[in-house]
Design a protein around this motif. Structure first.
Motif, PDB file in Angstrom:
ATOM      1  N   CYS A 160       2.027 -11.943 -10.206  1.00 55.24           N
ATOM      2  CA  CYS A 160       2.505 -11.972  -8.831  1.00 55.24           C
ATOM      3  C   CYS A 160       3.777 -12.793  -8.745  1.00 55.24           C
ATOM      4  O   CYS A 160       3.867 -13.894  -9.289  1.00 55.24           O
ATOM      5  N   ILE A 161       4.789 -12.203  -8.083  1.00 56.03           N
ATOM      6  CA  ILE A 161       6.061 -12.898  -7.963  1.00 56.03           C
ATOM      7  C   ILE A 161       6.308 -13.368  -6.533  1.00 56.03           C
ATOM      8  O   ILE A 161       7.432 -13.706  -6.161  1.00 56.03           O
ATOM      9  N   GLY A 162       5.260 -13.345  -5.746  1.00 58.15           N
ATOM     10  CA  GLY A 162       5.380 -13.874  -4.391  1.00 58.15           C
ATOM     11  C   GLY A 162       6.329 -13.117  -3.513  1.00 58.15           C
ATOM     12  O   GLY A 162       6.965 -13.670  -2.622  1.00 58.15           O
ATOM     13  N   CYS A 163       6.440 -11.789  -3.688  1.00 62.44           N
ATOM     14  CA  CYS A 163       7.422 -11.016  -2.952  1.00 62.44           C
ATOM     15  C   CYS A 163       6.952 -10.643  -1.544  1.00 62.44           C
ATOM     16  O   CYS A 163       7.747 -10.182  -0.739  1.00 62.44           O
ATOM     17  N   GLU A 164       5.687 -10.768  -1.303  1.00 63.78           N
ATOM     18  CA  GLU A 164       5.121 -10.496   0.017  1.00 63.78           C
ATOM     19  C   GLU A 164       5.108  -9.019   0.381  1.00 63.78           C
ATOM     20  O   GLU A 164       4.860  -8.661   1.533  1.00 63.78           O
ATOM     21  N   CYS A 181       2.997  -6.857  -0.538  1.00 63.07           N
ATOM     22  CA  CYS A 181       1.617  -6.475  -0.234  1.00 63.07           C
ATOM     23  C   CYS A 181       1.283  -6.873   1.203  1.00 63.07           C
ATOM     24  O   CYS A 181       0.681  -6.097   1.950  1.00 63.07           O
ATOM     25  N   TYR A 184      -1.683 -17.694  -1.754  1.00 65.84           N
ATOM     26  CA  TYR A 184      -2.019 -16.271  -1.690  1.00 65.84           C
ATOM     27  C   TYR A 184      -3.431 -16.164  -1.134  1.00 65.84           C
ATOM     28  O   TYR A 184      -4.383 -16.626  -1.748  1.00 65.84           O
ATOM     29  N   CYS A 241       2.520  -3.244  -4.544  1.00 62.34           N
ATOM     30  CA  CYS A 241       2.876  -4.333  -5.453  1.00 62.34           C
ATOM     31  C   CYS A 241       3.813  -3.842  -6.548  1.00 62.34           C
ATOM     32  O   CYS A 241       3.481  -2.911  -7.278  1.00 62.34           O
ATOM     33  N   PRO A 242       5.013  -4.425  -6.687  1.00 57.90           N
ATOM     34  CA  PRO A 242       5.979  -3.939  -7.679  1.00 57.90           C
ATOM     35  C   PRO A 242       5.607  -4.335  -9.102  1.00 57.90           C
ATOM     36  O   PRO A 242       6.098  -3.737 -10.046  1.00 57.90           O
ATOM     37  N   THR A 243       4.780  -5.357  -9.259  1.00 61.41           N
ATOM     38  CA  THR A 243       4.490  -5.845 -10.611  1.00 61.41           C
ATOM     39  C   THR A 243       3.078  -5.516 -11.058  1.00 61.41           C
ATOM     40  O   THR A 243       2.633  -6.012 -12.080  1.00 61.41           O
TER      41      THR A 243
END
Ligand code: SF4
Ligand code: SF4
Lengths: 266, 358
Positions: free
Chosen positions: A67-71, A73, A105, A122-124
């Motif tokens: 998780c890269i914390g991109c928000e 989701c 999270y 989720c991109p990752t």
């Protein structure tokens, strides 16, 4: 008001009696049939492969969080169930390979409708859904799952790629994912706040804390999965040399873990 | 006051106590039995958490009901509201006062018969108490001060009164055959076998193996009694008074806690009463199809009686698990247009037959 109902079809006494007798015969036959009840929680039905249960936050092979914390989701969630607060990674405290990581999270399972849109977003591929479905609780607070409850201790095995699927075999659906999740379940134990460091490393005790009669599913998974966990955990984070305070220590294996009973290998 | 009077008093009181306790336990058991059988007929398991096979579930339910808060609606007529369940239960228990359930036993040189009182109008007493039960239902419906109970109570009074006619009429042929209203005498009249049946000719000898039960003489009356009996107990498919789907709970919608439990108890007691009546009047009571084993003495007839009663209890449960509720106008039509004329016809036919055979 005139009676506008259509005239009634009368069956006649004989037909009516025959019909009643037929009905009685049906119920009598069923009296001797085996009931189809599944006696949850002693017996559990294995969910379908693509069942969407409680989320798990995945890790990379080297133990860093995906998780890269991109928000994204949180943005995708139609129920507004996810709270992400990102923060910058620093050389001293590195959680994820990217610039940022999820400092906070939380998924609120009082709101979540298990639609899986967050997983899609989720991109990752950090967010995956497990087979854990018994999320009932008697307090609202305990249904807000925090990061340390959601995050996997070790990398989950991934869902099959297109190539895997093309290669055929038994990988159909999420078999690989399921096995990974079964391992994750064994490793995660019951979602819980991290135990104090040093509690880990004990040999797994799969029998403990499990009510009698529950052992049917997932027991073998926990037995074989646990040693791998210690391996990964001991290996991965120190390789980076940054055992940050936020890293998740291995959960106490003696803790009761009825929640995730249902993630099980085929 | 003589000694015999005192002894009689003690015996009567003991009998009342025993019958009361046995009935209460029996009802608890029947509730369990019903839930279990209906569950299995629906491919479910039924209660299985408390005690072996869930046997204690009803006990737990009863305890729960006892400790629940008794709620009385403000619109209710308080005195009647409180009295109604009592009337229901009292009538249901009183009906048992004249029901015999076995031969007799010698205790301390005192011959005690298996019933509380052998009235010479025993059958009438049981029917009268059955009718009294309507008051419980009607008063409950009326005093609740709410529309669903009122509708349920009115329906129930109409239903029970009309079906009681068919019920009583269907019993008269039996009374004529036995020549008595005393249930014990009626049972005695059904001992033995039919004997060779003249009009069957060479195969008439089978009559030697058929017990002399009135069901073989009055089968139509028996069927009418059964139908009317189910309606009389307000059980599915004639549970118009409760009709959960239309009337919420009918007359006991507003009841909770122990008062609700009393209605519940009364309903199941009625099931036992009607089953016992069917056994006593049509199935030979405690007369078995096998000769009595002298070793067993009074136990054997008692076992026969209980077994037969349980057959009928099962029938009640079976009907409930199978049949949907009748529509109200259909119910009344069946009662007035089918059952009552049929019962009257059979009454006349059997009367003529008896007159012919004299
Ligand atoms: S599954 Fe759907 S509702 Fe639940 S957190 Fe994800 S996006 Fe929100
Ligand atoms: S779980 Fe995925 S989508 Fe959500 S914040 Fe982390 S990386 Fe972004």
């Amino acid at each position: 008001m005139p009676d506008e109902r259509p005239p009634e079809k009368d069956l006649g006494p004989l037909r009516a009696t025959v019909n009643v007798a037929k009905g009685l015969w049906v119920t009598l036959r069923h009296l001797w049939r085996r009931p189809i009840t599944i006696q949850y929680p002693e017996q559990r039905r294995e969910p379908f492969p693509r069942f969407k249960g409680r989320h798990v936050l995945d890790r990379h092979e080297d133990g860093l969080e995906k998780c890269i914390g991109c928000e994204l989701c949180a943005g995708a969630c139609p129920a507004d169930a996810i709270l992400v607060i990102g923060a910058e990674n620093t050389p001293e405290a590195r959680y994820s390979p990217g610039e940022r990581y999820a400092k906070v999270y939380e998924i609120n399972y009082l709101r979540c409708i298990f639609c899986g849109l967050c997983v899609e977003a989720c991109p990752t591929e950090a967010l995956v859904m497990s087979h854990a479905y018994d999320l009932a609780s008697d307090s609202r607070d305990s249904l807000i799952f925090t990061k340390d409850m959601l995050i996997a201790d070790a990398p989950l095995q991934r869902r099959p790629s297109k190539e895997d699927l093309a290669a055929g075999e038994d990988v159909g659906d999420f078999r690989i994912l399921k096995e990974g999740l079964a391992r994750a379940r064994a490793e995660l134990g019951k979602p819980q706040r991290p135990a104090p460091p040093g509690a880990g490393g004990r040999p797994p005790a799969p029998e403990e804390g499990r009510p009698a009669g529950t052992a049917s599913l997932g027991q073998s998974a926990s037995a074989e999965g646990s040693p791998k966990r210690t391996e990964v955990l001991e290996g991965a984070p120190p390789a980076r040399g940054t055992q940050a305070p936020g890293d998740v220590p291995p959960p106490d294996p003696s803790a009761p873990r009825p929640t995730d009973e249902n993630i099980s290998p085929r | 006051m003589s000694m015999t009077f005192l002894a009689d008093l003690v015996v009567i009181l003991a009998k009342i106590l025993i019958v009361f306790l046995v009935l209460s336990v029996l009802v608890i058991f029947i509730v369990w039995f019903e839930r279990k059988v209906v569950a299995h007929m629906q491919s479910r398991l039924g209660p299985n958490r408390w005690g072996p096979f869930g046997l204690l579930t009803s006990v737990a339910d009863g305890m729960k009901l006892m400790f629940k808060e008794p709620i009385t609606p403000i619109t209710a007529d308080h005195v009647t509201f409180a009295l109604a369940p009592g009337i229901s239960m009292l009538a249901a228990f009183l009906a048992f006062a004249s029901i015999p359930f076995g031969t007799s036993v010698l205790i301390f040189g005192h011959r005690a018969t298996f019933e509380i009182a052998d009235l010479n109008v025993g059958l009438l007493w049981v029917l009268a108490m059955g009718s009294l039960a309507v008051y419980g239902v009607v008063l409950a419906g009326w005093s609740s001060g709410s529309k669903y109970p009122l509708l349920g109570g009115i329906r129930s009074s109409a239903q029970m009164i009309s079906y009681e006619i068919a019920l009583s009429l269907s019993l008269i042929p039996v009374v004529m055959s036995a020549g008595s209203l005393s249930l014990r005498t009626i049972v005695h009249a059904q001992s033995g076998v039919i004997g060779s049946i003249g009009w069957l000719g060479p195969v008439g000898g089978v009559g030697k193996f058929i017990p002399h039960w009135y069901i073989f003489y009055h089968l139509p009356a028996f069927l009418i009694f059964l139908l009317a009996g189910v309606a009389e107990t307000n059980r599915p498919p004639f549970d118009l008074a409760e009709a959960d789907t239309e009337l919420v709970g009918g007359y006991h919608t507003e009841y909770s806690g122990i008062k609700f439990a009393m209605f519940f108890l009364a309903e199941y007691l009625h099931v036992v009463t009607i089953s016992a009546l069917a056994v006593l009047l049509f199935l030979g009571g405690w007369n078995g199809v096998t000769p009595n084993l002298p070793v067993l003495g009074w136990i054997w007839p008692l076992l026969w009686f209980v077994a037969k009663v349980f057959f009928f209890v099962f029938l009640f449960v079976w009907l409930r698990a199978t049949l949907p509720r009748l529509r109200y106008d259909k119910l009344m039509a069946v009662g007035w247009r089918v059952l009552i004329p049929a019962a009257l016809t059979w009454l006349v036919v059997s009367g003529l037959a008896m007159a012919g055979s004299v």
